[in-house]
Design a protein around this motif. Structure first.
Motif: not given
Length: 734
Positions: A88-114
Motif C-alpha cells: 500500500e503506497p503512502r502518499s509522498g513517502d518513500v516507503v509503503w505499508d502492507g506487503d505480506l504474503a503467506v505461502l502454504e508448502l506442498e511438502e512439510t519443511a525439512p526437519e533441520w529448518a526450524t
C-alpha cells in the motif's frame, strides 16, 4: 567467556525463487512446518510482475521455494499462495505499508529448518538478516531505529554487508537470543526526496512482529498465527541469580567439589546433560565455584542434573549427603530451579506420553486422587482424557507444586509429581510400565533424599486406591447456575458420577462460564469415560437447577462427537443430550424451602401410587392445586401440568412444596389447548418407564427435525437423596 559455553545454534534460511533464472527473489521466514511468510512484492518479483502490484496473483500456479541449512544442505520444493496483504503506497513517502504474503508448502519443511520464534521489536535491538540465497557471508547487521506507524526503520554500520535486493521477506533475527523481531521489507534508495544520498546509506525498513501479527489477523490468518511461537521480552531477560543465593551455594559446592579433578568430571557430565560445551583442552581444568553456582541457579535443570551425578558418590548417609541435601534445599526456594534433571524429565515425559496414548483417562483420574487437596493444572481438568500434547505442560506444572507435609516423621515430603507417578504406576495396565515408573520414582526419591519409608507410604496409598473397584455408574449429575444477566446463555457447571449404592464421584470441570454445547460435550465425554472404565455407560442425566433454571432446554444441547473432539475441523452437531440419555431435572432449591417436602416425597414414592393428577382448566390456580394434592391426591406421585407459561412457575412451586416427586410439562405450551401435544408421550402410562418414553419421544422429535406444534417436554424426577457439596462458589464479578 566462561568454562561452560553454548554451541552456536544452526540457522536455516528460506527463499522464494524467480521463475526465469531460479535465483532468489527474496527471503522468507518459516512460520510453521507448513507455512512460509515473505513479502507480497517478493511474490510479484518471483512471477515476473511489477514489484508493487496490489492485485492478488490469479490461478493456482505453484511457487518455487528453497531451504538452505548449515554447510551445503539444501532442499527445494513448491508452495501456493495462501494469504495476500497487498503493498500500500503512502502518499509522498518513500516507503509503503502492507506487503505480506503467506505461502502454504506442498511438502512439510525439512526437519533441520526450524520455525522462527517471534518477539516484539523495540528500538535499539541489534538485528541480523541474510540474503535469500542463504550464503553465510551475506549476513547483514543492523539496529532497529525509529518506529514510523506500522513500520520501523533500520540503520546498519558502514562495514560489512548491507540489506539490499534479495533480503526482502527475510526474518530479522535478534543477535542476543536468535528470536525474530520482524520482517525485512526494503532498503531506502539513495537520492529519494526528502533525503539526500548520504542520509540513506545503510538505511532500510521493516515490519515489526507487532505489525505482522496485526496485518495477518486482519487478513483472517488466525489459524496460522495460532501455530506461531512467541516469547515476551520479560521471558528473554536474564538478570541472573541474586548475589545472596550464589554466596549461600558456594560453601556447599566447595565442601562437595573442592577437588579440581573431581569438579571437572562432574561439570563435564553436567555440560553434556544441559547441551553445553566444556573446554576440550586441560583434562583437570574446572569452572570456578562462582561460575558453577551461577549456572546452577540460572539453567533450570542444572542443579538437579549435577546432584544426579553426585548422589552415587556421596551415598545415602554422612556429611556429604547432608551437604547435598542442603544444596537441594536451597534449590527448592529458587524460582529458576526445577525438580527434575534433564534425564529424569525426558524419561518421565516419555513414559507418561505412552500412558496418555494407551489409557488417556488414567492420568487425570490418578491426579484427582493423588493430589486431591491441590488445585490441578488446567490440562488435567479440561477433559476426562489427557491429550498427548498436554503431557509436558502437566509435568512442568507439577514440578512447581509445593511439597506439602511429610507423611513420615523426620522425612522430606514426597513431591506432587512423584505422588502422581506412583498412582499412575499402581493403576496402569502394562506391568512393565508399572515396574519402570516405580523404579523411576525410587531413583528420583533417592537423589532428593526422600526416605524409603515415605515413598513406601505413598505407594501403599496408590495400591489401595487402584485395588478399589468402584460401584457401577448409574447416572451423571450436573449442577448448573446461570452465569449472569449479561450472558444468560452461559452457565457455571459442576459434574458428579452417581454410583450404584448412592456414592458420588466428582468430575474435574473447567472453571468459569461455559456455553451449552461445551457442557453437552463435557457430559457426553464424562459418560463415555465412565463406560470405558467400568464397561457400563450411564443412561440417565440428572440436571440440578435453581427455580429460575427449570426452563433451561438442557435436553436439546448438542453433545458433539468423538471425531470432533480430536479434530475440530471435523466437528459436526452430535445427538442432542435428551436423545442420548434420559434427561431429568431436580430442584432442591425449591424443595428445601419447605421442611416437610423431602419426607412427603419419600412417602409418595413408598405408597407407590400409580395415579396421575392432570392439571387442566378445572384446577389451574394454586389454591385448587393445593387442595387436590392435599386430598384426594395425597398419595399421587405424578403431576402433569398443562396451561399457559405465566402460571407455570407457581404451579411447579406448589407441586414440589407438597412433595410431588414427578412433574411433567410442555415448555412450549401456550394454553390448555396445547395439551394434546403431550399424548404421544403417554404421560399417564407406567411411571417407571416415563423417563425412557421421554427419551424415545425426544429422539423421534430430533430425528424428524420437528417444527412448531410439537411438544418440548420437561420432567422433574426427584428420586432418593441428593447429597451434593454446597452451592457453587461464585467469584466477585469485578
Amino acid at each position: 567467556m566462561g568454562w561452560f559455553s553454548r554451541p552456536a545454534a544452526p540457522v536455516s534460511h528460506a527463499a522464494l525463487l524467480r521463475e526465469g533464472d531460479s535465483k532468489a527473489a527474496g527471503a522468507a521466514a518459516l512460520l510453521s512446518p507448513n507455512h512460509l511468510l515473505t513479502c507480497a512484492h517478493v511474490v510479484n518479483d518471483a512471477v515476473g510482475r511489477d514489484l508493487l502490484c496490489a492485485e492478488r496473483p490469479t490461478g493456482e500456479k505453484s511457487l518455487r521455494i528453497a531451504f538452505h541449512g548449515s554447510g551445503k544442505t539444501s532442499r527445494y520444493g513448491l508452495a501456493r499462495l495462501s494469504v495476500w496483504v497487498a503493498p500500500e503506497p503512502r502518499s509522498g513517502d518513500v516507503v509503503w505499508d502492507g506487503d505480506l504474503a503467506v505461502l502454504e508448502l506442498e511438502e512439510t519443511a525439512p526437519e533441520w529448518a526450524t520455525p522462527v520464534v517471534w518477539r516484539d521489536m523495540t528500538e535499539g535491538l541489534e538485528l541480523r538478516a541474510w540474503h535469500g540465497g542463504g550464503v553465510g557471508i551475506t549476513y547483514a547487521d543492523t539496529v532497529a531505529g525509529f518506529r514510523d506507524g506500522p513500520g520501523c526503520y533500520l540503520d546498519g554500520s558502514l562495514t560489512g554487508a548491507a540489506i539490499g535486493p534479495g533480503y526482502s521477506g527475510g526474518p530479522l533475527r535478534v543477535k542476543s537470543d536468535r528470536t525474530v523481531a520482524g520482517l525485512v521489507i526494503a532498503q531506502v534508495m539513495p537520492g529519494q526526496d526528502p533525503l539526500r544520498a548520504q542520509e540513506t546509506v545503510r538505511r532500510s525498513w521493516a515490519l515489526p512482529w507487532q505489525t505482522v501479527r496485526e496485518r495477518l489477523t486482519r487478513a483472517g490468518a488466525h489459524d496460522i498465527l495460532a501455530g506461531c511461537e512467541v516469547v515476551t521480552p520479560d521471558h528473554l531477560a536474564c538478570t541472573g541469580p541474586a548475589e545472596d543465593s550464589v554466596r549461600q551455594l558456594v560453601p556447599l559446592l566447595r565442601a562437595l567439589l573442592d577437588d579440581t579433578a573431581r569438579r571437572a568430571d562432574h561439570c563435564r557430565h553436567l555440560a553434556a546433560g544441559l547441551g553445553l560445551e566444556a573446554p576440550s583442552g586441560g583434562e583437570h581444568s574446572a569452572p570456578t565455584l562462582d561460575e558453577l553456582a551461577t549456572l546452577l541457579l540460572t539453567e533450570e535443570r542444572a542443579l538437579a542434573t549435577l546432584t544426579e551425578s553426585l548422589t552415587p558418590v556421596v551415598g545415602g548417609h554422612g556429611g556429604d549427603r547432608t551437604r547435598l541435601n542442603g544444596l537441594l534445599a536451597l534449590g527448592r526456594v529458587e524460582p529458576a530451579v526445577r525438580l527434575l534433571s534433564t534425564t529424569e524429565h525426558e524419561q518421565l515425559h516419555t513414559a507418561l506420553l505412552k500412558v496418555a496414548v494407551d489409557e488417556p483417562e488414567l492420568i487425570p483420574r490418578a491426579a484427582q486422587e493423588a493430589l486431591r487437596l491441590l488445585e490441578l493444572p488446567e490440562a488435567l481438568t479440561r477433559s476426562p482424557r489427557l491429550a498427548q500434547t498436554d503431557v509436558d505442560a502437566v509435568v512442568r506444572a507439577l514440578e512447581e507444586y509445593p511439597d506439602g507435609r511429610a507423611a513420615t516423621a523426620g522425612s522430606l515430603p514426597v513431591p506432587a509429581l512423584l505422588r502422581l507417578a506412583e498412582f499412575v504406576a499402581a493403576a496402569v495396565a502394562d506391568p512393565d510400565r508399572r515396574w519402570w515408573l516405580r523404579a523411576w520414582c525410587e531413583r528420583v526419591a533417592g537423589r532428593l533424599g526422600i526416605s524409603v519409608a515415605a515413598l513406601a507410604e505413598r505407594r501403599a496409598d496408590a495400591e489401595a486406591w487402584a485395588a478399589r473397584v468402584p460401584a457401577p455408574v448409574t447416572q451423571v449429575i450436573v449442577r448448573l447456575h446461570r452465569a449472569g444477566d449479561v450472558d444468560p446463555d452461559r452457565f457455571l457447571c459442576e459434574i458428579w458420577l452417581g454410583h450404584k449404592g448412592g456414592a458420588r464421584t466428582a468430575v474435574a470441570t473447567p472453571e468459569g462460564p461455559l456455553a451449552s454445547g461445551e457442557i453437552g460435550r463435557l457430559i457426553r465425554q464424562t459418560a463415555d469415560g465412565s463406560e470405558a472404565e467400568s464397561g457400563r455407560a450411564p443412561t440417565r442425566v440428572d440436571v440440578v437447577v435453581k427455580a429460575d433454571g427449570l426452563d433451561i432446554p438442557v435436553d436439546e444441547w448438542d453433545t458433539g462427537n468423538v471425531l470432533g473432539d480430536l479434530f475440530p475441523e471435523l466437528a459436526e452437531p452430535g445427538k442432542p443430550l435428551g436423545g442420548r440419555y434420559q434427561v431429568t431435572l431436580r430442584c432442591p432449591d425449591l424443595t428445601s424451602r419447605v421442611p416437610t417436602a423431602a419426607s412427603e416425597m419419600r412417602r409418595r414414592w413408598a405408597v407407590g401410587g400409580e395415579g396421575t393428577l392432570v392439571v387442566d382448566e378445572s384446577c389451574h390456580d394454586i389454591t385448587s392445586l393445593h387442595e387436590l394434592l392435599d386430598e384426594p391426591h395425597r398419595d399421587t406421585a405424578r403431576v402433569v401440568l398443562h396451561g399457559p407459561p405465566e402460571r407455570r412457575p407457581q404451579l411447579l412451586t406448589v407441586c414440589l412444596a407438597m412433595g410431588v416427586p414427578v412433574v411433567l410439562w410442555d415448555r412450549d405450551a401456550e394454553s390448555h389447548k396445547d395439551a394434546p401435544r403431550m399424548d404421544p408421550l403417554d404421560p399417564s402410562g407406567p411411571l417407571d418407564k416415563l423417563p425412557r418414553r421421554l427419551q424415545e419421544f425426544r429422539m423421534s422429535q430430533y430425528a424428524a427435525s420437528a417444527s412448531d406444534g410439537v411438544a418440548r417436554p420437561a420432567l422433574i424426577w426427584e428420586e432418593g437423596e441428593l447429597a451434593l457439596p454446597g452451592p457453587l462458589r461464585l467469584a466477585d464479578p469485578s
